[in-house]
Design an enzyme around this catalytic site. Structure first.
Site, PDB file in Angstrom:
ATOM      1  N   HIS A 146       0.842  -1.214   0.000  1.00 44.63           N
ATOM      2  CA  HIS A 146       0.000   0.000   0.000  1.00 44.63           C
ATOM      3  C   HIS A 146       0.872   1.258   0.000  1.00 44.63           C
ATOM      4  CE1 HIS A 146      -2.805  -2.956   2.022  1.00 44.63           C
ATOM      5  NE2 HIS A 146      -3.565  -2.492   1.051  1.00 44.63           N
ATOM      6  N   GLY A 185      -2.949  -1.735  -7.036  1.00 48.61           N
ATOM      7  CA  GLY A 185      -1.798  -2.622  -7.190  1.00 48.61           C
ATOM      8  C   GLY A 185      -2.035  -3.629  -8.308  1.00 48.61           C
TER       9      GLY A 185
END
Ligand code: PAF
Length: 283
Positions: free
Chosen positions: A40, A150
């Site tokens: 993250h 992602g």
């Protein structure tokens, strides 16, 4: 102590974004469900390259969990998350509660096809409808110039990219490469559940994909390279949910090189832990 501003309502969030826009600033959104890790933080770092202001949303979205998946056990680590976001230079943490996101009488769900078909959907049939619906809401609530996801959840990235385009949502969806351990294992909050022995086996997932990608690049038939990778992974003790070659944008099945970029995607269980990974076949 952390000094990151934390907003809980859409009205507060919109007021903050309005002020930034009035000052001519670009806004990035990093959507998360919390339990933040280095993967993250890489999204937040990348966000700095695209925008002046960064919002991280932290919301454990109930609609993307099946009744059989344990929503209540999903890790909730808000204080640590706020500290990590603050250290990564994030301006605002948007932390709505379930009633703010899904008010009484909520009755709308986004229906998907294209890149949502197969792969994860064969195992979690309602998952992406929940993801797409909450991400569409976050996009309209935040009105970001750019949103970062992602590549680790590659099918999610493809689904969200398609949705933003299909619904004319004025946001650039950016994929950020997967962070890996030195031995190739993709970073995931699930890696902590691996036993010492499983942890030693786990990098084989990435190696099998890499070997298959090189074999395809060197002229092997796609089906054969994929089959060999499935065998390698299975022989190492994984239970393979899927290991497939797909078109990197549409996620349609591909049979051979030459019909566009190829992505190899895998989901496999090692003991009680389900791991996913994906890599491109080099051009
Ligand atoms: O990838 C996630 O953490 C979630 O699926 C997302 C995009 C935040 C939507 O709830």
């Amino acid at each position: 102590m952390t000094d990151i501003e934390t907003l809980h309502t859409v009205a507060e969030l919109r007021a903050r974004v309005r002020a930034w826009r009035a000052a001519g600033e670009r806004v990035a959104l990093v959507p998360t469900m919390g339990a933040l890790h280095a993967g993250h933080v890489a999204l937040m770092d990348a966000a700095h390259r695209h925008a002046d202001r960064i919002i991280v949303s932290i919301f454990v979205n109930p609609t993307q969990f099946a009744p059989t998946e344990d929503l209540a056990r999903y890790p909730r680590t808000l204080d640590a998350d706020r500290q990590k976001a603050s250290a990564a230079g994030v301006d605002v943490a948007f932390v709505p509660d379930v009633a703010e996101m899904y008010p009484d009488g909520f009755a709308t769900t986004i229906s998907l096809a294209g890149p949502a078909l197969g792969l994860e959907t064969d195992f979690r049939p309602t998952h992406f409808a929940g993801v797409a619906t909450v991400v569409a809401k976050l996009f309209t609530q935040t009105a970001p110039d750019v949103a970062l996801f992602g590549e680790k959840d590659y099918q999610q990235l493809a689904v969200v990219t398609r949705m933003a385009r299909d619904l004319d949502l004025p946001v650039e969806v950016v994929g950020v490469p997967t962070m890996r351990e030195p031995d190739g294992l993709a970073l995931s909050s699930r890696n902590v559940y691996l036993s010492a022995e499983e942890r030693r086996t786990a990098p084989l997932l990435h190696k099998a994909l890499t070997d298959a990608a090189h074999a395809i690049r060197s002229g092997a038939a796609v089906a054969e390279a994929v089959q060999a990778a499935r065998r390698t992974v299975g022989d190492a003790g994984f239970a393979v949910d899927y290991l497939e070659a797909r078109h990197a944008v549409t996620l349609a099945p591909v049979a051979a090189l030459g019909a566009g970029p190829i992505r190899l995607l895998v989901a496999a269980r090692l003991g009680a832990t389900r791991l996913i990974d994906n890599i491109p076949v080099p051009d």
